[in-house]
Every structure is written in structure tokens, then in C-alpha cells.
Design a protein around this motif. Structure first.
Motif, PDB file in Angstrom:
ATOM      1  N   ASN A  10      17.136  -6.679  11.405  1.00 42.01           N
ATOM      2  CA  ASN A  10      18.517  -7.595  11.522  1.00 42.01           C
ATOM      3  C   ASN A  10      19.733  -7.056  10.426  1.00 42.01           C
ATOM      4  N   GLU A  11      19.419  -5.430   9.773  1.00 39.65           N
ATOM      5  CA  GLU A  11      20.555  -4.981   9.549  1.00 39.65           C
ATOM      6  C   GLU A  11      21.513  -5.062   9.630  1.00 39.65           C
ATOM      7  N   TRP A  12      21.870  -4.789  11.200  1.00 42.95           N
ATOM      8  CA  TRP A  12      23.261  -5.132  10.731  1.00 42.95           C
ATOM      9  C   TRP A  12      23.942  -7.038  10.666  1.00 42.95           C
ATOM     10  N   ARG A  13      23.183  -8.294  10.884  1.00 42.52           N
ATOM     11  CA  ARG A  13      23.464  -9.890  10.025  1.00 42.52           C
ATOM     12  C   ARG A  13      23.366  -9.569   8.831  1.00 42.52           C
ATOM     13  N   LYS A  14      22.463  -9.213   8.429  1.00 39.63           N
ATOM     14  CA  LYS A  14      21.979  -8.905   7.055  1.00 39.63           C
ATOM     15  C   LYS A  14      22.884  -8.310   5.776  1.00 39.63           C
ATOM     16  N   ARG A  15      22.650  -6.909   6.290  1.00 40.64           N
ATOM     17  CA  ARG A  15      23.280  -6.140   5.302  1.00 40.64           C
ATOM     18  C   ARG A  15      24.372  -6.591   4.923  1.00 40.64           C
ATOM     19  N   ALA A  16      24.343  -5.989   3.514  1.00 35.55           N
ATOM     20  CA  ALA A  16      26.735  -6.580   3.244  1.00 35.55           C
ATOM     21  C   ALA A  16      26.881  -5.699   2.374  1.00 35.55           C
ATOM     22  N   TYR A  17      28.163  -5.009   2.347  1.00 30.81           N
ATOM     23  CA  TYR A  17      28.920  -4.058   1.942  1.00 30.81           C
ATOM     24  C   TYR A  17      29.548  -4.535   0.751  1.00 30.81           C
ATOM     25  N   PHE A  18      29.130  -4.455  -0.943  1.00 29.04           N
ATOM     26  CA  PHE A  18      30.741  -4.218  -1.413  1.00 29.04           C
ATOM     27  C   PHE A  18      31.716  -3.510  -1.210  1.00 29.04           C
ATOM     28  N   HIS A  19      33.056  -4.499  -2.388  1.00 30.66           N
ATOM     29  CA  HIS A  19      34.005  -3.718  -2.009  1.00 30.66           C
ATOM     30  C   HIS A  19      34.480  -4.498  -3.041  1.00 30.66           C
ATOM     31  N   HIS A  20      35.324  -3.185  -3.976  1.00 38.07           N
ATOM     32  CA  HIS A  20      36.304  -3.780  -4.805  1.00 38.07           C
ATOM     33  C   HIS A  20      37.527  -3.244  -5.149  1.00 38.07           C
ATOM     34  N   THR A  21      38.654  -3.957  -4.780  1.00 33.23           N
ATOM     35  CA  THR A  21      39.927  -3.285  -4.825  1.00 33.23           C
ATOM     36  C   THR A  21      40.844  -2.476  -6.318  1.00 33.23           C
ATOM     37  N   GLY A  22      39.964  -3.037  -7.040  1.00 29.28           N
ATOM     38  CA  GLY A  22      40.184  -2.664  -8.997  1.00 29.28           C
ATOM     39  C   GLY A  22      41.514  -4.039  -8.595  1.00 29.28           C
ATOM     40  N   TYR A  23      41.682  -4.406  -8.581  1.00 29.64           N
ATOM     41  CA  TYR A  23      43.431  -6.021  -9.065  1.00 29.64           C
ATOM     42  C   TYR A  23      41.253  -7.438  -9.157  1.00 29.64           C
ATOM     43  N   PRO A  24      42.032  -7.796 -10.415  1.00 30.31           N
ATOM     44  CA  PRO A  24      41.428  -9.332 -10.678  1.00 30.31           C
ATOM     45  C   PRO A  24      40.941 -10.402  -8.956  1.00 30.31           C
ATOM     46  N   GLY A  25      40.423 -10.645  -8.955  1.00 23.71           N
ATOM     47  CA  GLY A  25      40.313 -10.935  -7.494  1.00 23.71           C
ATOM     48  C   GLY A  25      39.828 -10.272  -6.287  1.00 23.71           C
ATOM     49  N   GLY A  26      39.189  -8.778  -6.285  1.00 28.15           N
ATOM     50  CA  GLY A  26      39.666  -7.884  -5.347  1.00 28.15           C
ATOM     51  C   GLY A  26      38.298  -7.899  -5.165  1.00 28.15           C
ATOM     52  N   ALA A  27      36.958  -8.603  -5.676  1.00 30.65           N
ATOM     53  CA  ALA A  27      35.538  -8.232  -4.764  1.00 30.65           C
ATOM     54  C   ALA A  27      35.831  -9.053  -3.753  1.00 30.65           C
ATOM     55  N   SER A  28      34.674  -8.299  -2.773  1.00 30.46           N
ATOM     56  CA  SER A  28      34.584  -8.809  -1.691  1.00 30.46           C
ATOM     57  C   SER A  28      33.381  -7.980  -0.878  1.00 30.46           C
ATOM     58  N   TRP A  29      32.710  -9.208   0.020  1.00 33.10           N
ATOM     59  CA  TRP A  29      31.253  -7.997   1.236  1.00 33.10           C
ATOM     60  C   TRP A  29      31.716  -8.625   1.828  1.00 33.10           C
ATOM     61  N   THR A  30      31.430  -7.276   2.846  1.00 32.60           N
ATOM     62  CA  THR A  30      31.639  -7.459   4.276  1.00 32.60           C
ATOM     63  C   THR A  30      29.886  -7.224   4.346  1.00 32.60           C
ATOM     64  N   LEU A  31      29.804  -7.824   5.799  1.00 30.54           N
ATOM     65  CA  LEU A  31      28.942  -7.128   6.507  1.00 30.54           C
ATOM     66  C   LEU A  31      28.519  -6.012   7.609  1.00 30.54           C
ATOM     67  N   ALA A  32      27.736  -5.780   7.445  1.00 32.76           N
ATOM     68  CA  ALA A  32      27.564  -3.897   8.703  1.00 32.76           C
ATOM     69  C   ALA A  32      28.072  -4.645   9.893  1.00 32.76           C
ATOM     70  N   TRP A  33      27.553  -5.294  10.524  1.00 34.42           N
ATOM     71  CA  TRP A  33      28.743  -5.209  11.970  1.00 34.42           C
ATOM     72  C   TRP A  33      30.277  -5.467  11.499  1.00 34.42           C
ATOM     73  N   GLU A  34      30.757  -6.089  10.764  1.00 34.89           N
ATOM     74  CA  GLU A  34      31.846  -5.960  10.648  1.00 34.89           C
ATOM     75  C   GLU A  34      32.286  -4.756  10.178  1.00 34.89           C
ATOM     76  N   LEU A  35      32.077  -4.613   9.011  1.00 32.77           N
ATOM     77  CA  LEU A  35      32.175  -2.967   8.743  1.00 32.77           C
ATOM     78  C   LEU A  35      33.107  -2.157   9.603  1.00 32.77           C
ATOM     79  N   HIS A  36      31.522  -1.978  10.421  1.00 29.02           N
ATOM     80  CA  HIS A  36      31.432  -1.154  11.861  1.00 29.02           C
ATOM     81  C   HIS A  36      32.662  -1.540  13.008  1.00 29.02           C
ATOM     82  N   ASN A  37      32.790  -2.498  13.100  1.00 32.39           N
ATOM     83  CA  ASN A  37      33.904  -2.583  13.803  1.00 32.39           C
ATOM     84  C   ASN A  37      34.894  -2.210  13.895  1.00 32.39           C
ATOM     85  N   LYS A  38      34.972  -2.524  11.695  1.00 32.58           N
ATOM     86  CA  LYS A  38      36.739  -1.797  11.141  1.00 32.58           C
ATOM     87  C   LYS A  38      36.473  -0.504  11.459  1.00 32.58           C
TER      88      LYS A  38
END
Length: 178
Positions: free
Chosen positions: A69-97
Motif C-alpha cells: 500500500n505504499e502508493w496510498r500510505k507513503r507521504a513525502y515532506f516538502h517545505h518552501t522555506g516560508y512560514p506555513g510552507g510545510a506540506s505532506w504529499t502522498l506518493a501517488w500524488e507526487l508521482h502524478n505531478k
């Protein structure tokens, strides 16, 4: 120093270009193999303070395979460097982007403790398909072996080979599937 020894020494210190096919490969297992070539761990002259790694070209990154279930369960962290810029993206969403990002993040993470990993990552080229620019492919001199064997799809097997395959039994002509 003889000419043969000089050529051997040049070959040892030269950067070799390798190609790795990511089709049906687990990106986290593949990352450890790719890391060896990027950092130069496969060379006898390796030293942590020495930049002797090679160049790796990864192809077919859109066809990677995650376990369970890694496509649905694994999440990737990304931070833009600005306040409030943290986000978690699921593997399938990141792979589609971006189909190259999961391989990139896996290789980057596998190089923990490497102080030069940002510089080392510049020698990694990732392509979502097997269409690679000609100027890149003409430099490639080695192919890295895949970890998993890629099975042949049933619709890619020729009809003649299917007909000649030994059968265990033949269905009767009046047989009906329920």
C-alpha cells in the motif's frame, strides 16, 4: 610510467556514465545501488573526502513499483522555506505531478552522512521514459543491472509461442465458463 599504466590510472579517475532502467524496480532498493555509483563506492580509490563518483542516467522512472500500500500510505515532506510552507504529499500524488521525484528523493535520502550530496546529486539524470537526449546517451558506457527481473506482459508474447507452449489439459468443446 608506462603508457599502459597511464591509461589504467586515467580510467580509474575518469567519470564513467552508467544507465539504470527503473522499470518495475523498488525506488528505495534501487537508490542504494545508484548511490554506490554516484559516490564512487564501487571504485578502489574511494575515500569519503574524495569526489570520485560517476554519472548515472535513470530511465523509465514513471514505471517504478512500490510495495503493498505504499502508493496510498507513503507521504513525502516538502517545505518552501516560508512560514506555513510545510506540506505532506502522498506518493501517488507526487508521482502524478512529477514522475522523477520519487527516485530523486530516494537517492538523496540514501546518501545520509555525505556532506557533498547536493553536489553529487547533480550527476544524476532522471527521465520518465526511455527517450533520452542523444548527447546524453552517447556518453553512456555501462549499464547497471536491475535488482528485480521485469516480467514479460502476456499481450507481448507472440501467438506462435503461446500455441507451442506445452498444455496440461485441453478443455472439452462443450465446456462453459460460469
Amino acid at each position: 610510467m608506462s603508457a599502459a599504466k597511464r591509461v589504467q590510472q586515467w580510467a580509474t579517475f575518469a567519470r564513467t556514465w552508467h544507465v539504470f532502467d527503473c522499470k518495475w524496480q523498488d525506488p528505495y532498493e534501487s537508490a542504494h545501488v545508484i548511490k554506490k555509483y554516484l559516490m564512487g563506492l564501487h571504485k578502489p580509490i574511494y575515500h569519503p573526502m574524495n569526489d570520485c563518483g560517476d554519472v548515472v542516467v535513470c530511465i523509465n522512472s514513471k514505471d517504478i513499483a512500490l510495495r503493498g500500500n505504499e502508493w496510498r500510505k507513503r507521504a513525502y515532506f516538502h517545505h518552501t522555506g516560508y512560514p506555513g510552507g510545510a506540506s505532506w504529499t502522498l506518493a501517488w500524488e507526487l508521482h502524478n505531478k512529477d514522475p522523477t521525484m520519487i527516485i530523486k528523493k530516494a537517492v538523496y535520502r540514501s546518501m545520509t552522512g555525505n556532506l557533498q550530496r547536493r553536489h553529487t546529486m547533480q550527476r544524476l539524470f532522471i527521465y520518465p521514459e526511455d527517450k533520452v537526449p542523444e548527447d546524453v546517451m552517447q556518453n553512456v558506457t555501462n549499464q547497471i543491472r536491475q535488482i528485480r527481473l521485469v516480467p514479460t506482459r502476456l499481450d507481448h508474447i507472440p501467438e506462435e509461442e503461446v500455441k507451442n507452449f506445452p498444455k496440461i489439459m485441453d478443455y472439452p468443446e462443450d465446456y462453459v465458463l460460469k
